[in-house]
Write a protein that holds these residues in place. Structure first.
Motif, PDB file in Angstrom:
ATOM      1  N   ALA A 210       0.842  -1.191   0.000  1.00 53.55           N
ATOM      2  CA  ALA A 210       0.000   0.000   0.000  1.00 53.55           C
ATOM      3  C   ALA A 210       0.880   1.244   0.000  1.00 53.55           C
ATOM      4  O   ALA A 210       1.832   1.352   0.782  1.00 53.55           O
ATOM      5  N   LYS A 211       0.582   2.175  -0.887  1.00 53.12           N
ATOM      6  CA  LYS A 211       1.372   3.399  -0.984  1.00 53.12           C
ATOM      7  C   LYS A 211       1.090   4.285   0.222  1.00 53.12           C
ATOM      8  O   LYS A 211      -0.062   4.573   0.540  1.00 53.12           O
ATOM      9  N   VAL A 212       2.132   4.697   0.897  1.00 51.61           N
ATOM     10  CA  VAL A 212       1.994   5.582   2.054  1.00 51.61           C
ATOM     11  C   VAL A 212       1.939   7.021   1.555  1.00 51.61           C
ATOM     12  O   VAL A 212       2.791   7.455   0.774  1.00 51.61           O
ATOM     13  N   ASP A 213       0.941   7.758   1.999  1.00 48.35           N
ATOM     14  CA  ASP A 213       0.819   9.174   1.635  1.00 48.35           C
ATOM     15  C   ASP A 213       1.805   9.965   2.496  1.00 48.35           C
ATOM     16  O   ASP A 213       1.442  10.588   3.500  1.00 48.35           O
ATOM     17  N   LYS A 214       3.044   9.918   2.103  1.00 51.57           N
ATOM     18  CA  LYS A 214       4.116  10.433   2.963  1.00 51.57           C
ATOM     19  C   LYS A 214       4.375  11.917   2.724  1.00 51.57           C
ATOM     20  O   LYS A 214       4.189  12.443   1.616  1.00 51.57           O
ATOM     21  N   ALA A 215       4.843  12.569   3.791  1.00 52.38           N
ATOM     22  CA  ALA A 215       5.315  13.950   3.684  1.00 52.38           C
ATOM     23  C   ALA A 215       6.806  13.972   3.394  1.00 52.38           C
ATOM     24  O   ALA A 215       7.301  14.862   2.693  1.00 52.38           O
ATOM     25  N   PHE A 216       7.523  12.968   3.911  1.00 50.77           N
ATOM     26  CA  PHE A 216       8.962  12.861   3.681  1.00 50.77           C
ATOM     27  C   PHE A 216       9.409  11.469   4.112  1.00 50.77           C
ATOM     28  O   PHE A 216       8.636  10.701   4.706  1.00 50.77           O
ATOM     29  N   ASP A 217      10.654  11.140   3.808  1.00 51.54           N
ATOM     30  CA  ASP A 217      11.257   9.882   4.234  1.00 51.54           C
ATOM     31  C   ASP A 217      12.216  10.149   5.381  1.00 51.54           C
ATOM     32  O   ASP A 217      12.691  11.274   5.577  1.00 51.54           O
ATOM     33  N   ALA A 230      17.951  11.024   9.882  1.00 47.66           N
ATOM     34  CA  ALA A 230      18.082  11.981   8.784  1.00 47.66           C
ATOM     35  C   ALA A 230      16.760  12.055   8.030  1.00 47.66           C
ATOM     36  O   ALA A 230      16.272  11.042   7.521  1.00 47.66           O
ATOM     37  N   ARG A 231      16.185  13.239   7.979  1.00 51.28           N
ATOM     38  CA  ARG A 231      14.992  13.461   7.159  1.00 51.28           C
ATOM     39  C   ARG A 231      15.430  13.589   5.711  1.00 51.28           C
ATOM     40  O   ARG A 231      16.415  14.272   5.392  1.00 51.28           O
ATOM     41  N   ILE A 232      14.683  12.938   4.803  1.00 51.75           N
ATOM     42  CA  ILE A 232      15.012  12.956   3.377  1.00 51.75           C
ATOM     43  C   ILE A 232      13.843  13.551   2.606  1.00 51.75           C
ATOM     44  O   ILE A 232      12.733  13.000   2.633  1.00 51.75           O
ATOM     45  N   ASP A 233      14.082  14.669   1.956  1.00 53.81           N
ATOM     46  CA  ASP A 233      13.087  15.284   1.080  1.00 53.81           C
ATOM     47  C   ASP A 233      13.540  15.069  -0.361  1.00 53.81           C
ATOM     48  O   ASP A 233      14.656  15.440  -0.734  1.00 53.81           O
ATOM     49  N   SER A 234      12.669  14.439  -1.149  1.00 53.82           N
ATOM     50  CA  SER A 234      13.021  14.086  -2.526  1.00 53.82           C
ATOM     51  C   SER A 234      11.796  14.249  -3.413  1.00 53.82           C
ATOM     52  O   SER A 234      10.663  13.993  -2.973  1.00 53.82           O
ATOM     53  N   PRO A 235      11.987  14.641  -4.682  1.00 54.42           N
ATOM     54  CA  PRO A 235      10.855  14.721  -5.599  1.00 54.42           C
ATOM     55  C   PRO A 235      10.382  13.360  -6.093  1.00 54.42           C
ATOM     56  O   PRO A 235       9.342  13.262  -6.751  1.00 54.42           O
ATOM     57  N   LEU A 237       9.375   9.143  -5.714  1.00 52.06           N
ATOM     58  CA  LEU A 237       8.799   8.146  -4.818  1.00 52.06           C
ATOM     59  C   LEU A 237       9.903   7.362  -4.126  1.00 52.06           C
ATOM     60  O   LEU A 237       9.841   7.098  -2.920  1.00 52.06           O
ATOM     61  N   ASP A 238      10.925   6.974  -4.863  1.00 51.65           N
ATOM     62  CA  ASP A 238      12.086   6.262  -4.340  1.00 51.65           C
ATOM     63  C   ASP A 238      13.257   7.240  -4.335  1.00 51.65           C
ATOM     64  O   ASP A 238      13.810   7.564  -5.386  1.00 51.65           O
ATOM     65  N   TRP A 239      13.641   7.715  -3.168  1.00 53.54           N
ATOM     66  CA  TRP A 239      14.665   8.758  -3.096  1.00 53.54           C
ATOM     67  C   TRP A 239      16.024   8.293  -3.598  1.00 53.54           C
ATOM     68  O   TRP A 239      16.881   9.107  -3.928  1.00 53.54           O
TER      69      TRP A 239
END
Length: 321
Positions: A210-217, A230-235, A237-239
């Motif tokens: 199930a796809k998680v409606d994530k804000a960040f990784d 470490a917070r990961i912000d990426s454009p 789906l798979d950073w």
């Protein structure tokens, strides 16, 4: 020099620059280190011998630069050794035979050094690499786990996709080396729909989640009880797909997550683990996977330096027994 408890043995390939960060820390502390790539070096002049009997176990590792008494190894860091392979120049059958003898012989000796502290033990690494085992352990440890199906049944897969209102992603069970037009090709996590799922699913198990409606990784690097978030912000789906576009910043690890990490590591008897989470807007942390030998050197310098010191601390202290 602190040589009272012997040397640290580092098992990794010659191109592994990440290990240099820890090796420099150990050198600064005066800790003797021997570096070996067990899948390659024995075919290039290194030798390994072990003796077993009523007098106990002893042995010697000889590299081009030094000899190491295997009873004087305080710690073993199983970093990124090359796969075991047979020496060049043999035919396919003989090389395969030699490679398997190396795996079971050399690998068996290095995994059974008396009194050594392993980060991580290779057999524990292997057990912890299986994604089904990871998901089961994550549930037992108290993590939130996205609804997941592992199957080779196309009808089960299509039904699963139809029942998940937020969408479904596909990921491989194992990151098998793959080539397209003779060029290396990675299989990234990607979103799939029912019409994307074909009868080819029957060839092997597939992971649908199930796809998680994530804000960040978040990547949490765990070295025993020490956690580095470490917070990961990426454009993407798979950073991992375009790491040059991701942005990493330090993040605190919630106490509940820390407790689950500790339980998970204990369950697999791991010292080190790289945990990946998808975090929603309401701060729910969903476990995605734990790589027992995951990379950590691409994180912010402060985190990278801290992880290197934590690993060096583990290798320096050796076994508690």
């Amino acid at each position: 020099m602190d040589d009272r408890r012997g040397s640290v043995l580092v098992l990794t390939n010659s191109y592994d620059v990440t290990s240099d960060l820890v090796l420099r820390a150990l050198a600064a502390r005066g800790i003797p280190v021997v570096r070996l790539d067990p899948g390659v070096d024995p075919h290039e002049g290194a030798s390994l011998s072990a003796v077993y009997g009523t007098a106990g176990q002893r042995g010697t590792l000889r590299t081009r630069s030094r000899a190491l008494d295997l009873t004087r190894v305080r710690s073993v860091w199983v970093r990124r050794p090359s796969p075991y392979g047979g020496p060049p120049g043999l035919d396919e059958q003989d090389r395969r035979f030699a490679a398997e003898q190396c795996f079971w012989g050399t690998g068996g000796i290095l995994a059974s050094l008396p009194g050594a502290h392993y980060v991580n033990h290779p057999w524990h690494n292997r057990a912890a690499e299986h994604k089904p085992a990871q998901l089961a352990a994550a549930q037992r440890s108290g993590f939130l786990v996205p609804h997941t199906l592992i199957t080779n049944d196309v009808h089960e897969a299509r039904d699963f996709a139809a029942r998940e209102p937020g969408g479904v992603v596909y990921k491989p069970v194992w990151n098998t080396p793959y080539r397209v037009d003779n060029k290396p090709h990675s299989v990234w996590v990607r979103e799939v729909h029912g019409h994307d799922i074909t009868s080819a699913v029957a060839v092997c198990p597939h992971v649908f989640q199930a796809k998680v409606d994530k804000a960040f990784d978040v990547r949490v690097t765990a070295v025993d009880h020490r956690l580095f978030g470490a917070r990961i912000d990426s454009p993407d789906l798979d950073w991992r797909y375009r790491q040059d576009l991701m942005r990493c910043t330090p993040i605190a690890v919630p106490e509940a997550i820390a407790r689950s990490v500790a339980a998970y590591l204990a369950g697999f008897r791991l010292v080190y683990g790289a945990f990946d989470f998808a975090v929603t807007t309401d701060d729910a942390w969903y476990f995605l996977e734990c790589n027992p030998n995951g990379q950590w050197a691409r994180q912010p310098a402060g985190i990278t330096d801290a992880v290197a010191r934590a690993i060096a601390d583990q290798l320096q202290k050796g076994s508690d027994t």
